[in-house]
Design an enzyme around this catalytic site. Structure first.
Site, PDB file in Angstrom:
ATOM      1  N   SER A   1      -7.505   5.153 -49.136  1.00 63.35           N
ATOM      2  CA  SER A   1      -6.236   4.855 -48.490  1.00 63.35           C
ATOM      3  C   SER A   1      -5.246   6.003 -48.649  1.00 63.35           C
ATOM      4  O   SER A   1      -5.475   7.109 -48.154  1.00 63.35           O
ATOM      5  CB  SER A   1      -5.712   3.544 -49.095  1.00 63.35           C
TER       6      SER A   1
ATOM      7  N   HIS B   1      -8.791  -3.749 -46.257  1.00 66.83           N
ATOM      8  CA  HIS B   1      -8.411  -2.456 -46.831  1.00 66.83           C
ATOM      9  C   HIS B   1      -8.748  -2.297 -48.319  1.00 66.83           C
ATOM     10  O   HIS B   1      -9.055  -1.207 -48.776  1.00 66.83           O
ATOM     11  CB  HIS B   1      -6.912  -2.253 -46.610  1.00 66.83           C
TER      12      HIS B   1
END
Ligand SMILES: *[C@@H]1O[C@H](CO)[C@@H](O)[C@H](O)[C@H]1NC(C)=O
Ligand SMILES: *[C@@H]1O[C@H](CO)[C@@H](O)[C@H](O)[C@H]1NC(C)=O
Ligand SMILES: *[C@@H]1O[C@H](CO)[C@@H](O)[C@H](O)[C@H]1NC(C)=O
Length: 384
Positions: free
Chosen positions: A158, A355
């Site tokens: 990320s 995510h």
């Protein structure tokens, strides 16, 4: 008005959780792996503590370094929480690598500075730009010096990927210090983000106060309590931040959820979100927008300059992983980045992969890590 309420709830959420006391040292030590703690100072004075698993009883001494950089709101702990069976640092140590876990300014291992006090807002005037331009180079230089290596393998999740892109765009000489790169859901382009909650937060980011994101301290405690004790408030406050960063998933290790809800709300700078909000709104992967006047002074232009992605050119192509159901990184945005940096794109087709699953899914080894570790193992330094 609605936006303000949501924001208040968001700010209030963190005041309800007790901060966990676990840290990377004990998370590694409890599984009987060797662990070291190192401290370094960035060029602009931030003091970062990073961790190392130098080897594993199971792994030989391959000696090559793998450096892992965590995602937004996180720390080196994140990689370790699921333990030796599916925690990437343990698996890499077992595969014979010298594993280093980075930390960025502002998290629990980066709340120190030579002169600035974290209680002072000046400390918090940074976004992921500074993490990429200062923290990553400082950590990489430190690790290479300590290990007497010329280059390392990089893994970023990320925002760890965002920072990697910033580092190479700003300091292309670091391309030489990278052997392989694996970016897990790297956030750069994000205009097509699916998360309704996150897009709402990004849209209202102008209301966000500058400084540290420590929810309890930003609102009056009593106000937080009142807001969060309402029917809707209670539900939202419990898992707002967790949901916000993509925690809602069918793959996630459920044992970890209470711990994650704590960890993921340890402080960070609001500018991290503000900077993503700017990219989200403009579609430009550009430097932080301080407003016209300051931009002119800092950049010489009223519009913040784009990051020079053509500078991202490590010796081996960047490997990047993305999915269709990631609430923060859409496949479309990932592909835009992949094309811009000529990456090898792994479009993972497993369903409902969100995510945080890159770090916490129960099946992350089969879905991602096996392939990732193999790509690092396959690396052969080109003959001189
Ligand atoms: C889930 O997390 C727990 C707690 O760290 C760990 O013991 C367990 O091995 C994890 N499960 C998987 C499949 O990774
Ligand atoms: C915060 O730090 C800045 C820069 O060091 C300093 O000028 C300012 O007085 C500090 N503010 C407070 C409230 O301590
Ligand atoms: C900032 O500059 C841009 C042109 O670069 C202009 O379009 C915009 O109106 C300016 N904004 C303000 C608040 O002055």
């Amino acid at each position: 008005m609605i936006s303000r309420v949501v924001l208040l709830l968001l700010l209030a959420a963190g005041s309800l959780v007790d901060f966990a006391t676990s840290n990377s040292l004990s998370l590694v030590g409890m599984h009987n792996y060797p662990v070291e703690q190192h401290r370094l100072t960035t060029r602009d004075g931030y003091v970062l503590t990073i961790f190392r698993i130098p080897y594993s009883q199971r792994g030989g001494g391959r000696k090559q370094v793998v450096f892992l950089q965590h995602g937004i709101t996180g720390s080196s702990d994140d990689w370790l929480l699921s333990g030796p069976n599916s925690g990437l640092p343990f698996l890499l140590a077992d595969a014979g690598f010298d594993v280093w876990l980075g930390n960025s300014r502002g998290n629990e291992n980066g709340r120190a500075h030579k002169r600035l006090d974290p209680k002072n807002d000046t400390f918090w005037k940074f976004s992921w730009h500074e993490i990429g331009a200062y923290d990553l180079p400082a950590q990489i230089d430190y690790v290479l010096r300590k290990t007497e290596q010329a280059a390392l393998h990089f893994v970023g999740h990320s925002q760890g990927g965002t920072a990697y892109l910033v580092m190479l765009a700003e300091h292309p000489k670091y391309n030489e210090k990278i052997m392989t790169t694996n970016l897990l859901a790297p956030l750069a382009f994000c205009s097509n983000m699916e998360s309704k909650l996150m897009t709402l937060v990004l849209k209202v980011n102008d209301y966000m106060v500058e400084g540290e994101y420590t929810p309890g301290s930003l609102t009056q405690h009593t106000l937080s309590e009142v807001v969060c004790s309402t029917m809707i408030g209670k539900h939202l406050c419990q898992d707002m931040l967790f949901t916000l960063i993509g925690g809602k998933s069918t793959h996630i290790n459920r044992t970890l959820i209470p711990q994650l809800e704590n960890k993921e709300s340890s402080g960070f700078s609001n500018r991290l979100l503000k900077h993503y909000a700017q990219v989200f709104k403009t579609g430009r992967f550009a430097k932080y927008d301080h407003g016209n006047a300051t931009n002119l002074r800092v950049y010489g232009t009223s519009r913040p300059p784009l990051y020079e992605l053509s500078n991202v050119a490590p010796e081996e192509r960047v490997e990047m992983f993305y999915t269709d159901n990631d609430q923060l990184l859409s496949a479309e945005d990932a592909q835009t980045l992949g094309q811009r940096i000529a990456a090898t794109q792994h479009h993972v087709t497993v369903r409902n992969w969100n995510h945080l699953d890159y770090v916490y899914a129960t099946d992350v080894v089969q879905v991602i890590y096996r392939q990732l570790i193999q790509s690092i193992r396959d690396y052969k330094a080109s003959p001189i």
